[in-house]
Design an enzyme around this catalytic site. Structure first.
Site, PDB file in Angstrom:
ATOM      1  N   CYS B  86      44.903  36.630  41.453  1.00  0.00           N
ATOM      2  CA  CYS B  86      45.617  35.435  41.003  1.00  0.00           C
ATOM      3  C   CYS B  86      46.714  35.834  40.005  1.00  0.00           C
ATOM      4  CB  CYS B  86      44.622  34.425  40.431  1.00  0.00           C
ATOM      5  SG  CYS B  86      45.279  32.752  40.380  1.00  0.00           S
ATOM      6  N   HIS B 201      40.302  34.619  44.631  1.00  0.00           N
ATOM      7  CA  HIS B 201      39.453  35.115  43.545  1.00  0.00           C
ATOM      8  C   HIS B 201      38.159  35.719  44.084  1.00  0.00           C
ATOM      9  CE1 HIS B 201      41.475  33.430  39.959  1.00  0.00           C
ATOM     10  NE2 HIS B 201      41.868  32.460  40.771  1.00  0.00           N
ATOM     11  N   GLU B 203      36.126  37.558  42.554  1.00  0.00           N
ATOM     12  CA  GLU B 203      35.104  37.541  41.491  1.00  0.00           C
ATOM     13  C   GLU B 203      34.412  36.183  41.373  1.00  0.00           C
ATOM     14  OE1 GLU B 203      38.239  37.069  41.006  1.00  0.00           O
ATOM     15  OE2 GLU B 203      38.521  35.660  39.339  1.00  0.00           O
TER      16      GLU B 203
END
Lengths: 77, 227
Positions: B86, B201, B203
């Site tokens: 991002c 994302h 994560e």
């Protein structure tokens, strides 16, 4: 005290989605003559001295991303 | 194996990244503040998302000129792994470590939803494990990937397109191109393949509790690094 005014704009070939929205809003208000709008930035630099080579360097190193943007500047005062 | 999670004023996915790395990927991870100038003792770098420096000037522009990023550029030049998600991708593009730039989404909206991704190449440490379509969240307003014609040809020829937005069946159709990116590009790698930037994302997709674990297929690359 001299100053430099830097203009940063998206390259003409790129879609400026924010600009397009503004153009649409102007048309909505009855300004039918508006064909398109492009939004850029003006960066006003208060300078001690002006060396144009260094101004160019500032534009290329930080103020504009030349992958997507063009820049122009004018020296004032 | 120890991962540096870079923190800038305005980072806001730093905690997600640290927890994902420690709890799910199972590697050690520590924060590194932006004005540090050394990555000694670290084996990889994770640049998290957020709105560094308020997105002033351009997304990622100010952060990319910070002290720690000069060190990250040197670190990457040694072939060591760097990932930016991002705003982290925007920082990597602004730093010159990755080609191209990220523009305002085509539809002007901040988009927060899950997307499907397919690897554009499997020939990199970051994409070798992505053997199927994966579902990962995005949350960005400026993720429309752009590069000029010569640049696009170059990243295509060099197999630098890491991920594309696709439909559930894996086709990079225009309807799947959530933000209007050129060639449906969601992420790119550098020529050497050790630096990955992507708008989604990974994560945020390493715990079933959070809705999915497909991010592990990317994050697991860190467990294969010789530290």
């Amino acid at each position: 005290m001299p100053a430099v005014r830097v203009f940063v704009t998206l390259k003409p070939s790129l879609l400026d989605s924010a600009g397009r929205t503004v153009a649409g809003s102007l048309q909505h208000l009855g300004f039918d003559e508006v064909q398109d709008a492009r939004i850029g930035k003006v960066i006003h630099l208060q300078m001690e001295t002006v060396d144009e080579a260094r101004v160019q360097e500032m534009c290329k190193k930080l103020l504009a991303n030349t992958v997507i943007e063009d820049f122009q500047y004018e020296v004032i005062g | 194996m120890k991962v540096a999670v870079l923190q800038f004023p305005g980072s806001n996915c730093d905690q997600d990244a640290l927890k994902s790395l420690r709890e799910d990927v199972g590697v050690s991870a520590e924060y590194v503040w932006h004005d540090e100038s050394s990555l000694n003792g670290f084996d990889a770098v994770f640049i998290p998302g957020g709105f560094t420096y308020g997105d002033y000037l351009r997304c990622g522009a100010i952060a990319s000129r910070s002290a720690i990023m000069q060190e990250a550029i040197r670190f990457a030049s040694e072939g060591r792994p760097v990932i930016g998600a991002c705003n982290g991708f925007q920082i990597l593009a602004e730093s010159g470590l990755l080609p191209g730039a990220l523009l305002r989404n085509k539809n002007q909206k901040f988009i927060c939803e899950d997307v499907f991704l397919a690897a554009g190449t499997r020939r990199s440490m970051w994409t070798q494990g992505v053997d199927r379509v994966i579902r990962i969240p995005i949350a960005h307003g400026e993720g429309r990937y752009f590069i000029d014609e010569d640049g696009l040809k170059s990243i295509q020829d060099n197999e630098q397109i890491a991920f594309r937005y696709v439909n559930a069946q894996g086709s990079a159709i225009v309807e799947a191109n959530v933000n209007g990116s050129l060639d449906n590009i969601a992420g790119v790698i550098n020529k050497e393949g050790n630096v990955l930037g992507l708008m989604p994302h990974p994560e945020r997709a390493t715990k079933a509790l959070l809705g999915g674990t497909d991010g592990m297929l990317i994050m697991n690359a860190l467990t294969l690094v010789n530290a």
